[in-house]
Design a protein around this motif. Structure first.
Motif, short mmCIF file in Angstrom:
data_model
loop_
_atom_site.label_atom_id
_atom_site.label_comp_id
_atom_site.label_asym_id
_atom_site.label_seq_id
_atom_site.Cartn_x
_atom_site.Cartn_y
_atom_site.Cartn_z
N PRO A 199 44.20 3.98 -86.52
CA PRO A 199 43.04 3.24 -86.03
C PRO A 199 42.46 3.88 -84.77
O PRO A 199 43.17 4.53 -84.01
N MET A 200 41.15 3.71 -84.58
CA MET A 200 40.46 4.25 -83.41
C MET A 200 39.74 3.12 -82.68
O MET A 200 38.98 2.38 -83.30
N LYS A 201 39.98 2.99 -81.38
CA LYS A 201 39.29 2.00 -80.57
C LYS A 201 38.00 2.62 -80.05
O LYS A 201 38.00 3.77 -79.60
N VAL A 202 36.91 1.86 -80.12
CA VAL A 202 35.60 2.36 -79.73
C VAL A 202 34.90 1.28 -78.90
O VAL A 202 35.00 0.09 -79.22
N GLU A 203 34.20 1.70 -77.86
CA GLU A 203 33.35 0.81 -77.08
C GLU A 203 31.91 1.05 -77.52
O GLU A 203 31.41 2.17 -77.41
N MET A 204 31.26 0.02 -78.02
CA MET A 204 29.90 0.13 -78.56
C MET A 204 28.91 -0.48 -77.56
O MET A 204 28.90 -1.69 -77.36
N PRO A 205 28.08 0.35 -76.93
CA PRO A 205 27.09 -0.19 -75.99
C PRO A 205 25.98 -0.95 -76.72
O PRO A 205 25.56 -0.55 -77.81
N VAL A 206 25.54 -2.06 -76.12
CA VAL A 206 24.44 -2.85 -76.69
C VAL A 206 23.14 -2.34 -76.06
O VAL A 206 22.99 -2.31 -74.84
N LYS A 207 22.22 -1.93 -76.93
CA LYS A 207 20.92 -1.39 -76.51
C LYS A 207 19.84 -2.44 -76.74
O LYS A 207 20.09 -3.50 -77.31
N SER A 208 18.61 -2.11 -76.37
CA SER A 208 17.49 -3.03 -76.59
C SER A 208 17.32 -3.27 -78.09
O SER A 208 17.70 -2.42 -78.90
N PRO A 209 16.73 -4.41 -78.48
CA PRO A 209 16.55 -4.70 -79.92
C PRO A 209 15.72 -3.65 -80.66
O PRO A 209 15.87 -3.48 -81.86
N THR A 210 14.87 -2.94 -79.94
CA THR A 210 13.99 -1.94 -80.58
C THR A 210 14.50 -0.50 -80.40
O THR A 210 13.82 0.44 -80.78
N TYR A 211 15.69 -0.33 -79.83
CA TYR A 211 16.23 1.01 -79.58
C TYR A 211 16.37 1.80 -80.87
O TYR A 211 16.87 1.30 -81.87
N ARG A 212 15.90 3.03 -80.85
CA ARG A 212 16.07 3.97 -81.96
C ARG A 212 16.52 5.30 -81.36
O ARG A 212 15.80 5.89 -80.57
N PRO A 213 17.71 5.77 -81.73
CA PRO A 213 18.20 7.03 -81.17
C PRO A 213 17.42 8.22 -81.73
O PRO A 213 16.75 8.09 -82.75
N THR A 214 17.57 9.34 -81.05
CA THR A 214 17.03 10.58 -81.61
C THR A 214 17.85 10.89 -82.85
O THR A 214 18.88 10.27 -83.08
N ALA A 215 17.43 11.83 -83.63
CA ALA A 215 18.12 12.15 -84.89
C ALA A 215 19.61 12.32 -84.66
O ALA A 215 20.03 12.94 -83.68
N THR A 216 20.42 11.77 -85.53
CA THR A 216 21.87 11.89 -85.42
C THR A 216 22.30 13.25 -85.95
O THR A 216 22.66 13.39 -87.11
N THR A 217 22.21 14.24 -85.07
CA THR A 217 22.57 15.61 -85.43
C THR A 217 23.89 15.96 -84.79
O THR A 217 24.42 15.21 -83.99
N LYS A 218 24.38 17.13 -85.11
CA LYS A 218 25.63 17.60 -84.53
C LYS A 218 25.52 17.65 -83.01
O LYS A 218 26.43 17.25 -82.30
N SER A 219 24.37 18.08 -82.48
CA SER A 219 24.23 18.19 -81.03
C SER A 219 24.22 16.82 -80.37
O SER A 219 24.78 16.64 -79.30
N SER A 220 23.60 15.82 -81.00
CA SER A 220 23.59 14.50 -80.38
C SER A 220 24.97 13.86 -80.46
O SER A 220 25.35 13.10 -79.60
N LEU A 221 25.75 14.22 -81.50
CA LEU A 221 27.11 13.72 -81.59
C LEU A 221 27.94 14.30 -80.45
O LEU A 221 28.68 13.59 -79.79
N GLN A 222 27.78 15.58 -80.18
CA GLN A 222 28.54 16.23 -79.13
C GLN A 222 28.12 15.76 -77.75
O GLN A 222 28.92 15.75 -76.83
#
Length: 182
Positions: free
Chosen positions: A148-171
């Protein structure tokens, strides 16, 4: 021994020495590879990034998004998620306008599982409290092969949209919202 024979012997022994040096250097460099890099590992090597929850508009449910990268050569599956904020967390796929609950989601070897708005995602149901922007939600991801992996998930604004989920944004995910497990 003539001068020509001596030159040939020197040339041959120099060539053999050079070849031996190249072979030795190649073997030494091959041994310098990082065995922890996961590139040749037959086990899953998971890390999590691009983690967020848009502030829910409902008092009873919320959605969650993240990326699970697998640097290992073996597939794994996300089989369940638990959280202190919800009575139940379910896994969903989306196809067109249809959302379907599933028992698990594949995390391919040398690939990634992307949970994003409009696609695969987590549903936090039976909320114990409604998270607000700026909060962090604790969750634990459970896999069929990896621990199992423990993760902390930040709560963003209701309209938040991240930039494309690419390898660089993951890193480039922040340390507080990413976790890795080998």
């Amino acid at each position: 021994m003539t001068r020509r024979t001596a030159a040939r012997r020197v040339s041959t022994s120099t060539g053999a020495s050079a070849a031996a040096l190249v072979v030795a250097a190649s073997l030494a460099l091959a041994g310098c590879g990082d065995s922890g890099s996961g590139s040749d590992s037959s086990e899953p090597e998971l890390s999590v990034g691009s983690v967020y929850m848009p502030q829910p508009v409902s008092d009873s449910m919320a959605a969650g998004f993240l990326v699970v990268a697998n640097a290992g050569g073996s597939d794994d599956m996300l089989s369940s998620v638990t959280s202190d904020i919800a009575g139940e967390v379910t896994l969903h796929t989306t196809s067109g306008q249809s959302m379907t609950e599933v028992k698990n989601l594949d995390v391919p070897g040398h690939g990634k599982l992307v949970l994003e708005s409009g696609g695969n995602h987590l549903m936090f149901e039976k909320l114990k409290r409604k998270p607000k922007e700026g909060d962090k939600v604790s969750l634990e991801l459970h896999f069929t092969k990896s621990g199992p992996m423990k993760v902390e998930m930040p709560v963003k604004s209701p309209t938040y949209r991240p930039t494309a989920t690419t390898k660089s944004s993951l890193q480039s995910s922040t340390q507080s919202s990413s976790t890795s497990h080998h």
